[in-house]
Design an enzyme around this catalytic site. Sequence first.
Site, short mmCIF file in Angstrom:
data_model
loop_
_atom_site.label_atom_id
_atom_site.label_comp_id
_atom_site.label_asym_id
_atom_site.label_seq_id
_atom_site.Cartn_x
_atom_site.Cartn_y
_atom_site.Cartn_z
N GLY A 8 0.82 -1.21 0.00
CA GLY A 8 0.00 0.00 0.00
C GLY A 8 0.85 1.26 0.00
O GLY A 8 0.51 2.26 -0.65
N THR A 9 1.97 1.22 0.70
CA THR A 9 2.83 2.40 0.79
C THR A 9 3.34 2.78 -0.59
O THR A 9 3.27 3.95 -0.99
CB THR A 9 4.00 2.11 1.76
N THR A 22 11.00 -7.33 -12.10
CA THR A 22 10.33 -8.64 -12.20
C THR A 22 9.27 -8.76 -11.13
O THR A 22 9.49 -8.42 -9.96
CB THR A 22 11.38 -9.77 -12.05
N SER A 74 -3.80 -3.12 -0.35
CA SER A 74 -2.65 -3.83 0.21
C SER A 74 -3.08 -5.26 0.52
O SER A 74 -4.12 -5.48 1.15
CB SER A 74 -2.20 -3.12 1.49
N ALA A 75 -2.27 -6.24 0.09
CA ALA A 75 -2.66 -7.64 0.24
C ALA A 75 -2.77 -8.08 1.69
O ALA A 75 -3.68 -8.83 2.06
CB ALA A 75 -1.64 -8.53 -0.48
N HIS A 76 -1.86 -7.60 2.55
CA HIS A 76 -1.82 -8.18 3.90
C HIS A 76 -2.95 -7.69 4.80
O HIS A 76 -3.10 -8.17 5.93
CB HIS A 76 -0.45 -7.99 4.55
N CYS A 110 2.58 2.21 15.15
CA CYS A 110 3.95 2.65 15.40
C CYS A 110 4.88 1.88 14.50
O CYS A 110 5.28 0.78 14.78
CB CYS A 110 4.31 2.43 16.87
N GLN A 122 -7.90 -0.12 4.02
CA GLN A 122 -8.63 -0.64 5.18
C GLN A 122 -10.08 -0.99 4.87
O GLN A 122 -10.71 -1.74 5.61
CB GLN A 122 -8.57 0.36 6.34
N ASN A 134 -7.63 4.09 9.11
CA ASN A 134 -7.05 2.91 9.75
C ASN A 134 -7.10 2.96 11.27
O ASN A 134 -7.04 1.94 11.94
CB ASN A 134 -5.60 2.73 9.30
#
Length: 383
Positions: A71-72, A236, A198-200, A323, A178, A150
Amino acid sequence: MNQRAYLDHNATSPLRPEVREAVLGALALLGNPSSVHSEGRSARAAVEEARGKVAALVGARPEDVIFTSGGTEANGLALAAPPGSEPGRAFLSAIEHPSVLAGGRFETEARTVVPVTAEGVVDLDYLARILEHHGSEGGRPFVSLMAANNETGALQSVAEAAGIVHEAGGVLHTDAVQMAGRLPVDLGALGADLLTLSAHKVGGPQGVGALILAEGAGVRPLMTGGGQEGRRRPGTENVAGIVGFGVAAECAGKELSHMDKVARLRDALEDGVRTVAPDAIVFAQSIPRLPNTSSIAVPGLKAETLVIGLDLAGVSISAGSACSSGKVETSHVLAAMGVAPEVARAAIRVSLGIGNSDHDIQNFLIAFGDLVKRLRKNAKEAA
Ligand code: PLP
């Protein structure tokens, strides 16, 4: 021993078993997706299948999905070079993730922070006024407004903002990291030109994400030196990560209906907190927010003490502000909402997922109740 209760899904959500299996399978693929031989074509097929699944989660076209390292990076890519050649000005909501607030290619003096209300909702009247004023300044305005915050879970009126931004001839980016997997996300309905995932946060692997474009939108790559991702993100591809993202996106889309249960657990948790500490403040409670997120402050208590105490009792939560450097800093989100610094320092964030149960909520409430009583008793004795 009791199982730990993991209540920090906005930081990262557990890897789904289906994802793990798919990632392991993809790690065994030999080819580079850019190679023309059959191994390369197999890797390419796996990436393109995942692209279709990620696109489907947000109602986009597969060719408009640019895979990134998370995401960043997707936020950085959005802010690197918005469509249109004029440099313009960036209008960033005060509650954006730090990767947006950093401003990308926009110099500090070319950024305007858009304020939020006391509930943490971006003030669209203000946005409309400053965009109107900007009209005479030249350059294409670039606006970034996250879909859901978030820390508080506060939902933002992205579709309404899109009308305002487009009326002013601007580009709208929305960070939906989110919101995805917790509420339906539809790029067309939101009206944004650029959207971050973002995948996670949806049960996929860490280190993979996507910037998704509306039809006709474009970006300038952050890096040079390769034609991958339609010449928009060289290097890649992270084939295994992307495959995992695809499976996670597919599962997350199917599980949206379970979020009602999550909202019930969240409400039970907040009721329990108020029983223990009637003076507890739940931020953004009176406005539409994510079903899984609760930002709570008990005045007089320190967030770090609660996070550590709960951790020792087997419950994982965050301090109100994420954090990233291991050091808890006062939340810029709560500050933007006008929350007093001493109250903001008490804020904790509890964020649930569909794997959580009544038992997890009970564990949290027992540990939280013990801690609050103990800390208040200590404070009284010290006074
Ligand atoms: N945007 C929001 C709203 C987030 O909450 C996060 C992560 O916490 C990010 C972006 C960054 O995503 P990633 O961890 O994939 O870089």
